[in-house]
Scaffold this active site. Structure first.
Site, PDB file in Angstrom:
ATOM      1  N   GLU A  27      59.321  80.617  40.664  1.00 23.66           N
ATOM      2  CA  GLU A  27      58.432  79.480  40.373  1.00 23.66           C
ATOM      3  C   GLU A  27      59.069  78.517  39.378  1.00 23.66           C
ATOM      4  OE1 GLU A  27      54.691  80.997  38.934  1.00 23.66           O
ATOM      5  OE2 GLU A  27      53.973  81.492  40.948  1.00 23.66           O
ATOM      6  N   GLU A  48      53.880  85.052  47.045  1.00 27.57           N
ATOM      7  CA  GLU A  48      52.995  85.517  45.967  1.00 27.57           C
ATOM      8  C   GLU A  48      51.680  84.762  46.036  1.00 27.57           C
ATOM      9  OE1 GLU A  48      54.638  85.624  41.896  1.00 27.57           O
ATOM     10  OE2 GLU A  48      52.668  84.993  41.180  1.00 27.57           O
TER      11      GLU A  48
END
Ligand code: MG
Length: 333
Positions: free
Chosen positions: A166, A255
């Site tokens: 991320e 995710e």
């Protein structure tokens, strides 16, 4: 002659059993069924060219001493495969901070190896995730790591690379994430020509629309990850994903969570149902966060769970754990 008679009887029984539907026990693993995955336009397809949608679980940060590292064991993987019908798991290798790969490479590599070897043994797919929010700050560490991963596991169809979990909302797709990704992808492709490589995007891997307007070119089997937390992210993020798909890139949800983006808060059942429908419609593969017993909403296990059990009964699962177990068990395989 006696042996021959026995064989005939056994053959008849087995045919009868098949006819009565009492025999076949599922013996083909997900990886035996689907084989090597590849990207075809905006879809991920299996060895037969059919769109594939995998469903499974992400382990927690692998950092030593953070708690989630206790669940990087063989039991976890075989339990998720056998009791949850999970077809994919994700090893979230913590890159920076206390107990991380950069500080404790040996322990974190052992965690990785345990999880990946168990996934291969169980015939399911496994994502090796470089779990960082600052990966562009040390690209050579990522290159060295993924060269090691590709050398050890690149020949297995099970393996999926996730090179940047991320990027933050302050990162730039063009200036930060693309140069980093091209650097790491080039290193992997020198060793492994084909396994899927998953790329992150700014704003915690939500800016897939931005990525789709200027995608990485020159390499095959590149996938873009879309992360969401159902309590926080709703229709607005699905619109961004639709733009990305319309622009022709392939997405995978490496995710997601049932709760808020912090990883905590209440389970948002209504939003989870909307996201599940969206992922089914678009054949998105996904891994839910996280197989851990930390006292927060996104944890699958209740606090103080024993990591050395062979399986975890439903009383050991949180509200989120129970919900996602059913969702994964009912997913198409
Ligand atoms: Mg390969």
């Amino acid at each position: 002659m006696k042996n021959f008679s026995l064989i005939v009887v056994l053959l008849m029984c087995s045919r009868l059993g098949l006819a009565m539907g009492s025999v076949p026990v599922e013996s083909v693993t997900p990886v035996e069924r689907h084989g090597s995955l590849s990207v075809d336009g905006n879809r991920i397809v299996d060895k037969s060219g059919e769109a594939v949608s995998l469903a499974g679980v992400s382990l927690f940060w692998s950092n030593e001493g953070w708690g989630g590292n206790r669940f990087y064991n063989e039991n976890t993987i075989s339990y998720l495969k056998n009791d949850w019908d999970a077809t994919i798991v994700r090893a979230a290798i913590g890159v920076d901070g206390d107990g991380s790969y950069l500080e404790n490479p040996k322990e974190n590599w052992e965690n990785l190896k345990t999880a990946v070897d168990a996934a291969i043994e169980n015939g399911i797919y496994v994502i090796v995730d470089w779990h960082s929010h600052h990966a562009e700050d040390y690209p050579q560490a990522a290159v060295d790591f993924f060269i090691k991963v590709a050398s050890e596991y690149g020949e297995y169809p099970n393996l999926i690379y996730e090179i940047y979990n991320e990027p933050l909302n302050t990162a730039s797709w063009e200036e930060d994430v693309v140069p980093y990704s091209e650097h790491v992808i080039a290193a992997i492709r020198k060793i492994d020509p084909d396994n899927l490589i998953v790329v992150g995007s700014p704003t915690w891997s939500q800016d897939v629309d931005v990525a789709s307007k200027n995608p990485i070119i020159g390499y095959e089997n590149i996938v873009y990850t879309l992360h969401f937390y159902a309590g926080t992210h709703k229709e607005g993020l699905r619109k961004k994903a639709e733009v990305a798909l319309e622009n022709g890139i392939a997405l995978m949800v490496t995710e997601w969570g049932t709760v808020e983006a912090s990883g905590d808060g209440a389970v948002d059942h209504e939003s989870v149902a909307e996201w599940a429908s969206f992922m089914k419609t678009h054949n998105l593969s996904h891994c839910v966060w996280a197989f851990n017993d930390k006292d927060e909403g996104a944890s699958i296990l209740v606090p103080n769970s024993d990591p050395d059990q062979e399986s975890w009964p439903d009383v050991s699962l949180t509200e989120s754990g129970l919900l996602v177990k059913e969702l994964i068990r009912e997913w198409r395989h």
